[in-house]
Scaffold this motif. Structure first.
Motif, PDB file in Angstrom:
ATOM      1  N   TRP A  18       0.916   2.554 -60.877  1.00 45.95           N
ATOM      2  CA  TRP A  18       1.263   2.133 -59.608  1.00 45.95           C
ATOM      3  C   TRP A  18       1.523   0.710 -59.342  1.00 45.95           C
ATOM      4  O   TRP A  18       2.330   0.420 -58.681  1.00 45.95           O
ATOM      5  CB  TRP A  18       0.225   2.583 -58.532  1.00 45.95           C
ATOM      6  CG  TRP A  18       0.358   4.077 -58.039  1.00 45.95           C
ATOM      7  CD1 TRP A  18      -0.507   5.169 -58.528  1.00 45.95           C
ATOM      8  CD2 TRP A  18       1.700   4.751 -57.484  1.00 45.95           C
ATOM      9  NE1 TRP A  18       0.108   6.229 -57.951  1.00 45.95           N
ATOM     10  CE2 TRP A  18       1.442   5.965 -57.304  1.00 45.95           C
ATOM     11  CE3 TRP A  18       2.564   4.316 -56.652  1.00 45.95           C
ATOM     12  CZ2 TRP A  18       2.028   7.029 -56.650  1.00 45.95           C
ATOM     13  CZ3 TRP A  18       3.472   5.305 -55.902  1.00 45.95           C
ATOM     14  CH2 TRP A  18       3.139   6.377 -56.124  1.00 45.95           C
ATOM     15  N   SER A  19       0.679  -0.002 -60.315  1.00 44.95           N
ATOM     16  CA  SER A  19       1.011  -1.642 -60.338  1.00 44.95           C
ATOM     17  C   SER A  19       2.488  -1.987 -61.037  1.00 44.95           C
ATOM     18  O   SER A  19       3.156  -2.723 -60.585  1.00 44.95           O
ATOM     19  CB  SER A  19       0.015  -2.090 -61.262  1.00 44.95           C
ATOM     20  OG  SER A  19       0.001  -1.745 -62.329  1.00 44.95           O
ATOM     21  N   ALA A  20       2.840  -0.884 -61.790  1.00 46.47           N
ATOM     22  CA  ALA A  20       4.061  -1.066 -62.539  1.00 46.47           C
ATOM     23  C   ALA A  20       5.233  -0.743 -61.474  1.00 46.47           C
ATOM     24  O   ALA A  20       6.377  -1.545 -61.382  1.00 46.47           O
ATOM     25  CB  ALA A  20       4.392  -0.168 -63.750  1.00 46.47           C
ATOM     26  N   LEU A  21       4.833   0.554 -60.838  1.00 45.71           N
ATOM     27  CA  LEU A  21       6.084   0.796 -59.791  1.00 45.71           C
ATOM     28  C   LEU A  21       6.127  -0.239 -58.640  1.00 45.71           C
ATOM     29  O   LEU A  21       7.206  -0.502 -58.271  1.00 45.71           O
ATOM     30  CB  LEU A  21       5.605   2.227 -59.321  1.00 45.71           C
ATOM     31  CG  LEU A  21       5.723   3.438 -60.301  1.00 45.71           C
ATOM     32  CD1 LEU A  21       5.320   4.631 -59.829  1.00 45.71           C
ATOM     33  CD2 LEU A  21       7.146   3.416 -60.724  1.00 45.71           C
ATOM     34  N   LEU A  22       4.909  -0.734 -58.252  1.00 50.86           N
ATOM     35  CA  LEU A  22       5.046  -1.770 -57.180  1.00 50.86           C
ATOM     36  C   LEU A  22       5.815  -3.042 -57.686  1.00 50.86           C
ATOM     37  O   LEU A  22       6.580  -3.591 -56.932  1.00 50.86           O
ATOM     38  CB  LEU A  22       3.576  -2.172 -56.879  1.00 50.86           C
ATOM     39  CG  LEU A  22       3.559  -3.201 -55.624  1.00 50.86           C
ATOM     40  CD1 LEU A  22       3.990  -2.629 -54.566  1.00 50.86           C
ATOM     41  CD2 LEU A  22       1.769  -3.278 -55.516  1.00 50.86           C
ATOM     42  N   LEU A  23       5.733  -3.477 -59.101  1.00 52.81           N
ATOM     43  CA  LEU A  23       6.326  -4.734 -59.505  1.00 52.81           C
ATOM     44  C   LEU A  23       7.964  -4.140 -59.601  1.00 52.81           C
ATOM     45  O   LEU A  23       8.648  -5.102 -59.169  1.00 52.81           O
ATOM     46  CB  LEU A  23       5.809  -4.952 -61.033  1.00 52.81           C
ATOM     47  CG  LEU A  23       4.544  -5.834 -60.846  1.00 52.81           C
ATOM     48  CD1 LEU A  23       4.136  -6.068 -62.399  1.00 52.81           C
ATOM     49  CD2 LEU A  23       5.033  -7.267 -60.371  1.00 52.81           C
ATOM     50  N   ALA A  24       8.206  -3.191 -59.863  1.00 50.20           N
ATOM     51  CA  ALA A  24       9.501  -2.567 -59.908  1.00 50.20           C
ATOM     52  C   ALA A  24      10.212  -2.655 -58.509  1.00 50.20           C
ATOM     53  O   ALA A  24      11.433  -3.001 -58.404  1.00 50.20           O
ATOM     54  CB  ALA A  24       9.780  -1.461 -60.683  1.00 50.20           C
ATOM     55  N   ALA A  25       9.495  -1.997 -57.555  1.00 49.37           N
ATOM     56  CA  ALA A  25      10.048  -1.984 -56.310  1.00 49.37           C
ATOM     57  C   ALA A  25      10.255  -3.620 -55.547  1.00 49.37           C
ATOM     58  O   ALA A  25      11.111  -3.774 -54.929  1.00 49.37           O
ATOM     59  CB  ALA A  25       9.094  -1.178 -55.405  1.00 49.37           C
ATOM     60  N   THR A  26       9.245  -4.254 -56.112  1.00 52.84           N
ATOM     61  CA  THR A  26       9.446  -5.624 -55.295  1.00 52.84           C
ATOM     62  C   THR A  26      10.556  -6.430 -55.957  1.00 52.84           C
ATOM     63  O   THR A  26      11.220  -7.075 -55.176  1.00 52.84           O
ATOM     64  CB  THR A  26       7.960  -6.440 -55.833  1.00 52.84           C
ATOM     65  OG1 THR A  26       6.973  -5.834 -55.257  1.00 52.84           O
ATOM     66  CG2 THR A  26       7.945  -7.847 -55.374  1.00 52.84           C
ATOM     67  N   GLY A  27      10.662  -6.000 -57.324  1.00 52.30           N
ATOM     68  CA  GLY A  27      11.944  -6.560 -57.968  1.00 52.30           C
ATOM     69  C   GLY A  27      13.341  -6.218 -57.170  1.00 52.30           C
ATOM     70  O   GLY A  27      14.029  -6.802 -57.123  1.00 52.30           O
TER      71      GLY A  27
END
Length: 383
Positions: A18-27
């Motif tokens: 979820w931290s990786a997905l959150l970074l990708a979504a923020t990007g």
């Protein structure tokens, strides 16, 4: 956090995912915010305001699909294929230098055209170096104290890769690839004296490369005092610092950046953190840094767990991904904040990019695979 049998078992590390997905979504959000003005101004070329958002979304979707496929591949298969994948990566680095095959942009030949998209071999090489260096270290474990048998063969291979990257030129990728190879070898048991000598010699080699290249030297001079030539050598850095200053604690608001309006070059790629700083402030930047710290810490924790299970290749792959994320994120953030000289490196998972975002997703999927296999073994499953 290591595996705890007292907790409900999960197939993969949910926090890591979820931290990786959150970074990708923020990007995805920030790429749109940082690029909308540029895309809108280029309507005469067929761009629309959401041009970069659409392309980034497509790349992210491809990255997630490739990540799912990579996750399904056992680590043993990655290890068997590592030398051949590395050779394929070297062949691509050679191919990109061939006129008619490689595409030249702003004096650099780093891309191979594939119809409407471009492919950047140097981005893929970062992952391939992780896989190959881990395999090499495990195969040569008995010779890690031996300069001739343990270190020099890998050193020769990396010199070849370095020469190809400098021909493009892609100095940023060279720094990251070198850090990955050194990190994996050190974590795999390289003699500390060899590592110490190398750690002292590498900065001298990088200084020599900078001094011998006029455009790299200009970047260093611009970094040392960006305000001395704010419209020339220090242009990017000065506007990045202005963006950070304008953001203060909470930012000026999402979409309200002024610096992205044709003042800050590469706002949606190399300098996306500056736009985050301006629009979301110190809080936004701190959140991004925290997420990257969490990813890196988890990568090393997963690696330690694999090592405790005597899965040494998997351990080095996990920690190699951690080294990669840490080094590239640190360099990009340091450049944006004026702590390091300007260098063309994107922020993993956040910056606009095709090959970079796909390879980042693939690397994190392999990291999740290491964790998945760790948990499988700890639940009593077989290898």
């Amino acid at each position: 956090m290591l595996y705890n049998p007292g907790r409900r078992a999960t197939a993969i590390d949910q926090g890591l995912l979820w931290s990786a997905l959150l970074l990708a979504a923020t990007g995805l959000v920030m790429v749109y915010s940082a690029s909308v003005a540029t895309a809108d101004a280029e309507r005469f070329t067929g761009f629309r305001p959401h041009y970069f958002l659409a392309r980034h979304g497509v790349y992210l979707a491809i990255g997630l699909a490739v990540a799912y496929a990579a996750f399904r591949v056992p680590l043993a298969a990655w290890q068997r294929a590592a030398p051949w994948l590395f050779l394929g990566g070297v062949a691509l680095l050679v191919a990109v230098l061939i006129p008619g095959v490689g595409r030249e942009v702003n004096g650099a030949r780093r891309w191979i055209g594939l119809g409407p998209i471009t492919f950047q071999p140097s981005e893929l090489m970062k992952l391939l170096v992780v896989l190959y260096a881990a395999d090499y270290t495990v195969r040569k474990a008995a010779f890690m104290d031996d300069l001739k048998k343990g270190f020099l063969p890998m050193f020769g291979v990396m010199l070849m890769v370095a020469a190809l990257l400098l021909r493009e030129p892609d100095f940023g990728a060279l720094v990251v690839v070198t850090a990955i190879a050194m990190g994996v070898l050190f974590l795999g048991g390289l003699n500390w004296r060899i590592f110490a000598v190398l750690a002292m010699l590498l900065p001298l080699a990088f200084v020599a490369l900078i001094v011998s290249s006029p455009y790299r030297l200009q970047r260093i001079l611009g970094f040392m005092d960006p305000w001395a030539d704010a419209f020339g050598k220090g242009y990017q850095l000065s506007h990045s610092l202005i963006a950070f200053g304008r953001g203060e604690w909470l930012g000026v608001g999402l979409g309200a950046s002024v610096e992205k309006l044709f003042y800050l070059p590469e706002a949606h790629t190399d300098f996306i953190l500056a736009v985050i700083a301006e629009e979301l402030g110190f809080v936004g930047v701190a959140a991004v840094i925290t997420l990257f710290l969490f990813l890196v810490i988890r990568a090393f924790a997963v690696g330690r767990q694999a090592a405790s299970l005597e899965r040494y290749y998997a351990a080095l792959v996990a920690q190699g991904v951690g080294v990669w994320l840490a080094v590239q994120a640190f360099i990009n953030m340091g450049v944006n904040m004026g702590l390091l000289p300007t260098k063309g490196l994107t922020l993993p998972l956040l910056s606009f990019g095709g090959t970079g975002i796909v390879v980042n997703c693939m690397a994190l999927a392999i990291l999740l695979r290491v964790d998945f296999e760790n948990r499988h073994l700890m639940r009593g499953g077989g290898r």
